[in-house]
Design a protein around this motif. Sequence first.
Motif, short mmCIF file in Angstrom:
data_model
loop_
_atom_site.label_atom_id
_atom_site.label_comp_id
_atom_site.label_asym_id
_atom_site.label_seq_id
_atom_site.Cartn_x
_atom_site.Cartn_y
_atom_site.Cartn_z
N LEU A 1 35.16 49.11 40.46
CA LEU A 1 36.33 49.81 39.95
C LEU A 1 35.89 50.90 38.98
O LEU A 1 34.89 50.75 38.28
CB LEU A 1 37.24 48.85 39.19
CG LEU A 1 37.87 47.70 39.96
CD1 LEU A 1 38.65 46.81 39.00
CD2 LEU A 1 38.80 48.24 41.03
N ASP B 1 40.58 52.12 36.14
CA ASP B 1 41.20 51.04 36.91
C ASP B 1 40.90 49.67 36.29
O ASP B 1 41.77 48.80 36.25
CB ASP B 1 40.72 51.07 38.36
CG ASP B 1 41.30 52.24 39.15
OD1 ASP B 1 42.30 52.84 38.70
OD2 ASP B 1 40.73 52.56 40.21
N ALA B 2 39.69 49.49 35.81
CA ALA B 2 39.32 48.23 35.18
C ALA B 2 40.15 48.00 33.91
O ALA B 2 40.64 46.88 33.68
CB ALA B 2 37.83 48.20 34.87
N GLN C 1 43.07 49.24 33.30
CA GLN C 1 44.44 48.99 33.73
C GLN C 1 44.59 47.53 34.17
O GLN C 1 45.57 46.87 33.84
CB GLN C 1 44.81 49.94 34.86
CG GLN C 1 46.27 49.88 35.25
CD GLN C 1 46.60 50.94 36.30
OE1 GLN C 1 45.74 51.41 37.03
NE2 GLN C 1 47.87 51.30 36.37
N ASP C 2 43.60 47.00 34.91
CA ASP C 2 43.64 45.60 35.32
C ASP C 2 43.60 44.67 34.11
O ASP C 2 44.31 43.67 34.07
CB ASP C 2 42.46 45.28 36.25
CG ASP C 2 42.69 45.74 37.68
OD1 ASP C 2 43.80 46.24 37.98
OD2 ASP C 2 41.76 45.60 38.50
N CYS C 3 42.76 45.01 33.13
CA CYS C 3 42.67 44.19 31.92
C CYS C 3 44.00 44.19 31.18
O CYS C 3 44.46 43.15 30.71
CB CYS C 3 41.55 44.67 31.01
SG CYS C 3 39.91 44.30 31.64
N ALA D 1 46.83 44.52 32.41
CA ALA D 1 47.79 43.75 33.21
C ALA D 1 47.46 42.25 33.19
O ALA D 1 48.15 41.46 33.80
CB ALA D 1 47.81 44.27 34.64
N HIS E 1 44.53 40.87 34.29
CA HIS E 1 43.63 40.46 35.36
C HIS E 1 42.20 40.57 34.88
O HIS E 1 41.85 41.50 34.17
CB HIS E 1 43.80 41.36 36.60
CG HIS E 1 45.17 41.34 37.15
ND1 HIS E 1 45.96 42.45 37.18
CD2 HIS E 1 45.91 40.33 37.67
CE1 HIS E 1 47.13 42.14 37.70
NE2 HIS E 1 47.13 40.87 37.99
N ASP E 2 41.36 39.65 35.28
CA ASP E 2 39.93 39.73 34.97
C ASP E 2 39.25 40.20 36.24
O ASP E 2 38.92 39.43 37.12
CB ASP E 2 39.39 38.37 34.53
CG ASP E 2 37.99 38.48 33.96
OD1 ASP E 2 37.33 39.51 34.18
OD2 ASP E 2 37.56 37.54 33.29
N ALA E 3 39.07 41.51 36.36
CA ALA E 3 38.59 42.11 37.61
C ALA E 3 37.13 41.83 37.89
O ALA E 3 36.70 41.84 39.02
CB ALA E 3 38.82 43.62 37.57
N GLN F 1 34.71 36.28 38.48
CA GLN F 1 35.46 35.34 39.29
C GLN F 1 34.55 34.17 39.64
O GLN F 1 33.37 34.34 39.89
CB GLN F 1 35.96 35.98 40.57
CG GLN F 1 36.99 37.06 40.30
CD GLN F 1 37.58 37.61 41.57
OE1 GLN F 1 37.50 36.98 42.62
NE2 GLN F 1 38.18 38.77 41.48
#
Length: 145
Positions: free
Chosen positions: A116, A120-121, A123-125, A127, A129-131, A134
């Motif tokens: 990402l 984008d990373a 933005q995911d954080c 939101a 999310h742990d992009a 995993q």
Amino acid sequence: ELTEVTAISRVTAAAAVIGQLRGLGCLVALDDFGVRGSSYGYVRELPVDLLKIDASFIRNMTTDAVAFAMVEAMHKIALATGIRTVATGADDEATLSALSLVKVDFAQGAAIGAELSLADALQDCAAGHDAELQRPEPRLASTTT
């Protein structure tokens, strides 16, 4: 993330900075672990949260028994010291299966998701999310003879 080479060149200073970052609530990862013939002793001296096992070991672990054993050893040392492991370079299903056998805590690579951009990373954080990190799904290795 702090690279192993940087950390071991000034262990006392690195440990102090890591302590300060952790005091602020940051998780600290020791990156590129194993690349420079690391000493496991540094794992005891540096109060990191995550040990990122270098992709050069991960990418070869399905075809090279020594690489597999090295990943397993790094994970066991980290486990004994209470540090979670991240396998970088988990780029295919076979590698994810091997990592599951070793019980590595997290995987990072193409088999998990595409890279990402920083925007984008972030933005995911934002939101929730742990992009990047995993947990590999448990999988049984299949054998063929």
